[in-house]
Enzyme design. Structure first.
Site, mmCIF file in Angstrom:
data_model
loop_
_atom_site.group_PDB
_atom_site.id
_atom_site.type_symbol
_atom_site.label_atom_id
_atom_site.label_comp_id
_atom_site.label_asym_id
_atom_site.label_seq_id
_atom_site.Cartn_x
_atom_site.Cartn_y
_atom_site.Cartn_z
ATOM 1 N N PRO A 158 27.801 23.556 10.976
ATOM 2 C CA PRO A 158 29.209 23.775 10.690
ATOM 3 C C PRO A 158 30.105 22.646 11.164
ATOM 4 C CG PRO A 158 28.213 25.596 11.926
ATOM 5 C CD PRO A 158 27.334 24.405 12.072
ATOM 6 N N GLU A 159 30.697 21.955 10.209
ATOM 7 C CA GLU A 159 31.772 21.028 10.518
ATOM 8 C C GLU A 159 33.045 21.690 10.002
ATOM 9 O OE1 GLU A 159 30.967 16.890 9.756
ATOM 10 O OE2 GLU A 159 28.824 17.255 9.646
#
Length: 271
Positions: free
Chosen positions: A2-3
DNA sequence: TTAATCACCTGAGGGC
DNA sequence: TGCCCTCAGGTGATTA
């Protein structure tokens, strides 16, 4: 995984189910995440209404009148909306059950994520108060980046991945943004001139916006709360393409460890 | 103060 | 087939 785009996609996915909903139960199966889950989490939340679901950097915030749940997905975490009482599987660490019998489930294979409670304003929490600017706001300007980079000798890729400078740019999007801006990831941050900063800021904004539009990037395990993969992985220009031809000049994409992270670049297009 | 490195945890994948 | 090793998208803490 997750960015910023993946967290934004996740927040957007859970928001319609949670806003206005009231916590009716909290089940914590695994307290040992990145930081220990507050033993009083259930007592804090029971009966509180979610007034908004927001994002700061890579943190997802479930805001109530008393405080906020701070969720971080680490490297392998994800959130799912399920019917209450859905049988828990492996790595399903925390369930937030709501009055309408929906449930928000936090699953994190590697336990690098976090579930925290912040009394009052979550932005005053120690994890959030010193963070840099949001890249998709008007505060993130070429001048701002140029000023921050003065006298900094670390590689520009490491610099833009540091959340104290600009938040939300992780390993994938750092490589992609630098390729788009024609800047070598190994260049010292202070070596960028104002024109370089202009290109890089525009590239970061563009790459993140495109990734959000496509639901994030699914490499191995990212799924939205609805269970859909992100499609930005099909748009990646350099990440994960070591040895394959650059889409612009056909030169083989090179891979290098920068700051202990795999980095991808075109040695001809990027200078 | 800055930069570099370590640690946290689990599972996939490759080599033997 | 099974064992061992390496690697992976994050980030705070520690060390130099």
């Amino acid at each position: 995984m997750p960015e910023l785009p993946e967290v934004e996609t996740t927040c957007a996915g859970i928001r319609p189910h949670l806003v206005g909903n009231v916590f009716s139960d909290v089940q914590v199966r695994q307290t040992q995440l990145r930081w220990a889950v507050d033993a009083q989490l259930k007592q804090h939340l029971m009966g509180l209404k979610v007034v908004s679901v927001t994002r700061r950097a890579k943190y997802c915030l479930l805001n109530t009148a008393q405080g906020s749940v701070i969720l971080h997905l680490g490297m392998s975490g994800h959130l799912k909306i399920l019917p209450a009482n859905t049988v828990a599987g492996k790595h399903d660490h925390v369930d937030f059950v709501f009055a309408d019998q929906k449930m928000l489930r936090f699953n994190d294979q590697r336990k690098f994520g976090a579930v925290l409670w912040a009394e009052g304003n979550p932005l005053s929490h120690s994890l959030l108060k010193d963070l840099g600017v949001e890249p998709l706001t008007d505060d993130f300007t070429p001048h701002h980046l140029y000023q921050l980079a003065q006298n900094r000798t670390i590689p520009i890729k490491t610099f833009i991945m540091d959340g104290h400078n600009v938040v939300g740019v992780g390993n994938i999007y750092a490589s992609e943004s630098l390729f788009m801006a024609n800047i070598l990831p190994t260049r010292k941050a202070a070596s960028l001139n104002p024109h370089d900063c202009e290109r890089l800021v525009a590239a970061i904004k563009h790459v993140l916006q495109q990734a959000i539009k496509q639901g994030g990037t699914t490499l191995k395990d990212f799924l939205s709360p609805a269970g859909n993969p992100g499609y930005f992985s099909q748009s990646l220009q350099v990440y994960g393409r070591a040895g394959q031809g650059c889409y612009r000049c056909q030169t083989p994409i090179q891979q290098l460890k920068i700051g202990q992270r795999a980095s991808y670049f075109c040695p001809v297009c990027q200078q």
